[in-house]
Motif scaffolding. Structure first.
Motif, PDB file in Angstrom:
ATOM      1  N   HIS A   1       0.875  -1.107   0.017  1.00  0.00           N
ATOM      2  CA  HIS A   1       0.082  -0.166  -0.033  1.00  0.00           C
ATOM      3  C   HIS A   1       0.877   1.181  -0.120  1.00  0.00           C
ATOM      4  CE1 HIS A   1      -3.093   2.877   1.074  1.00  0.00           C
ATOM      5  NE2 HIS A   1      -2.446   3.275   1.989  1.00  0.00           N
TER       6      HIS A   1
ATOM      7  N   SER B   1      -2.636   7.385   7.593  1.00  0.00           N
ATOM      8  CA  SER B   1      -2.871   6.028   6.709  1.00  0.00           C
ATOM      9  C   SER B   1      -2.202   4.793   7.235  1.00  0.00           C
ATOM     10  CB  SER B   1      -2.109   6.169   5.302  1.00  0.00           C
ATOM     11  OG  SER B   1      -2.083   5.503   4.337  1.00  0.00           O
ATOM     12  N   LEU B   2      -1.093   5.074   7.902  1.00  0.00           N
ATOM     13  CA  LEU B   2      -0.283   3.832   8.821  1.00  0.00           C
ATOM     14  C   LEU B   2      -1.216   3.510   9.908  1.00  0.00           C
ATOM     15  CD1 LEU B   2       3.203   5.548   8.902  1.00  0.00           C
ATOM     16  CD2 LEU B   2       2.509   3.749   7.530  1.00  0.00           C
TER      17      LEU B   2
ATOM     18  N   ALA C   1      -3.697   1.251   8.318  1.00  0.00           N
ATOM     19  CA  ALA C   1      -3.323   0.023   7.626  1.00  0.00           C
ATOM     20  C   ALA C   1      -2.883  -1.117   8.863  1.00  0.00           C
ATOM     21  CB  ALA C   1      -1.920   0.373   7.206  1.00  0.00           C
TER      22      ALA C   1
ATOM     23  N   THR D   1       3.291  -1.988   3.705  1.00  0.00           N
ATOM     24  CA  THR D   1       3.235  -0.439   3.508  1.00  0.00           C
ATOM     25  C   THR D   1       4.588  -0.020   2.758  1.00  0.00           C
ATOM     26  OG1 THR D   1       1.615  -0.213   5.047  1.00  0.00           O
ATOM     27  CG2 THR D   1       2.500   1.995   4.269  1.00  0.00           C
TER      28      THR D   1
END
Length: 519
Positions: free
Chosen positions: A322, A382-383, A386, A394
């Protein structure tokens, strides 16, 4: 992409591809190769210069600006990547290109031949004259002669002509044209003293523009009333058109007060050569400065760090990651930059209780290394998603140009030193399978005075170094990162792509596997 990948891939991995899953090390190199390939000079030109029929060329890709072709195109260029750019432009424009002059680094044609880069060399009977100069990346008599030829060509054009200007990193040294009676040496002395005194790139550019015939929009002015189209490969953070090669096609006001203030601030006004004072005396005062009409000039950035990161992101997605692009403008000391990447890796793998403290430190560091707070929030969000939603592996991507404080006499560069320092920051992860992997590489293929573009590392760096009796701290103090990586595990951590023929600064790749965790 094969010609770039074959150089970046470590050979031992090629034999294993069919037998086991690609390692994180290998995939990091694949992502870097995609970034470099995206900003190859011929590819960048091909994507931004398109023929439509026999009499029209479109500049800037789909939906770009159209120009009529009637055997009226002249080309000039200056920079390290310009030879490849000119070769592709000549192929596209065909007979409509009637002549040109490009100023390129000393020895580059022979170097391209030696590396098998024949596709970046002009054909034998090209109408473009190639002039080599600026040995050791410094303006010299050869590059001045080339610049004077470029000025003469531009000055002879009419309103019926189209001047295609090709610009890449290193262009400023290849286009030195001091205003008479200033000599090249006098101009160099002034700018060197300013740089040594700590002048910013903006201040240096202010003085360069005032002392140069072609910089600061001077080339576009020489070419008036011809139409001017500049295609630019950017090697400057933020892609400021007035700073790339000192902006020869970007007209900006040059005022006496501003230039004098810079020289006075650094104690150089009184000691400036008489010729410099004479030229400055001719400048208009600020209130009388006028900006010339620029309707005949089109500037297009066709390759940049942002473009490289976009293509790297696509490759990362193909490889099962990702992708998240942090920023193309990372700068500041490598110690702070390495700390930031270490913190992001820990944030991505931490438990919820520790994330707030890590986030606060990330935001504080971001201000020191040129990353916007909004970008940091976006990446951490976003992390976090995830981690909580189990998205899997990632890939955090960034670029820019960090700096190294020199304290030793070893061999290395900012990318290899950054990789070393990130390797130390990753201690605490369970090596080697669950550790994040970090790669830092220069898109020009050369990191400092070494054959490497950078290096790839993970949490095992410190332990492996100890096993080989390599003192990481001592190597860092001596700025000897190349020697360190050359000795560590037989040099397999080094990224050595060879001649890349381009330059859009550095690319940073942080791969975080879904199983990564700290001890």
């Amino acid at each position: 992409m094969a010609r770039v990948l074959s150089l970046i891939r470590p050979q031992p991995f090629l034999a294993l591809l069919g037998r086991r899953k690609m390692s994180l090390d290998f995939r990091a190199r694949e992502v870097f190769a995609a970034a470099v390939e995206a900003v190859q000079p011929d590819i960048a030109i091909r994507q931004s210069l398109e023929r439509q029929g026999d009499s029209v060329v479109v500049v800037g890709g789909s939906g770009g600006r159209k120009f009529t072709l009637r055997n009226n195109v002249h080309v000039v260029g200056f920079g390290k990547a310009v030879l490849g750019m000119a070769t592709e432009a000549e192929r596209i424009l065909g007979d409509h290109l009637v002549g040109g002059v490009i100023s390129v680094p000393h020895g580059i044609q022979q170097t391209l031949r030696q590396h098998g880069k024949h596709h970046l060399l002009l054909k034998e009977r090209s109408c473009i004259q190639v002039m080599e100069g600026a040995q050791h990346n410094l303006p010299d008599a050869d590059s001045q002669k080339a610049a004077e030829c470029i000025a003469r060509l531009a000055s002879a054009l009419t309103e019926k002509d189209l001047l295609l200007v090709l610009i890449s990193g290193g262009g400023s040294a290849l286009l030195p044209t001091p205003i008479s009676p200033i000599t090249l040496q006098e101009k160099l002395d002034v700018t060197r003293k300013l740089a040594a005194a700590g002048a910013t790139i903006q201040e240096l550019n202010t003085v360069r523009r005032a002392l140069s015939v072609l910089k600061g929009g001077g080339l576009a002015q020489c070419a008036h009333p011809a139409q001017v189209v500049a295609l630019i490969l950017s090697d400057v953070i933020g892609d400021p058109l007035d700073l790339i090669a000192s902006g020869p096609t970007v007209r900006g006001p040059v005022c006496r007060e501003e230039v004098l203030a810079v020289l006075e601030q650094y104690g150089l006004l009184d000691s400036a050569p008489a010729s410099v004072k004479e030229v400055l005396g001719r400048l208009r005062p600020y209130q009388e400065t006028e900006t010339e009409e620029e309707g005949h000039v089109l500037n297009v950035v066709i390759g940049s760090n942002s473009v490289a990161l976009q293509h790297a992101s696509r490759r990362a997605l193909e490889l099962g990651f990702h992708p998240i692009v942090l920023s193309p403008g990372v700068c500041g000391d490598v110690r702070s930059v390495s700390r930031l990447y270490g913190l992001l890796a820990r944030f991505a793998c931490s438990c919820q209780e520790n994330s707030s403290e890590l986030a606060a430190e990330v935001l504080k560091l971001g201000l020191e290394v040129g990353v916007e707070t909004g970008d940091l929030y976006r990446v951490m969000q976003s992390l976090d998603q995830a981690r909580s939603q189990g998205r899997g592996a990632t890939c955090v991507l960034a670029g820019g140009e960090p700096t190294v404080e020199l304290s030793g006499e070893g061999r290395g560069g900012r990318n290899q030193e950054l990789a070393m320092r990130v390797g130390l920051e990753l201690r605490g992860f369970q090596p080697p399978l669950d550790s994040p992997v970090f790669l830092s590489g220069g898109t020009d293929g050369q990191d400092g005075p070494t054959e490497a573009a950078g290096a790839v590392t993970d949490a095992s760096l410190y332990g492996n170094a100890q096993k080989q009796d390599l003192d990481v701290v001592s190597f860092l103090k001596n700025n000897d990162s190349f020697t360190f990586f050359s000795r560590l595990s037989g040099g397999r951590n080094l990224v050595v792509p060879g001649l890349t023929c381009t330059n859009v600064m550095d690319v940073h790749i942080l791969l975080i596997p879904s199983s990564a965790k700290e001890d």
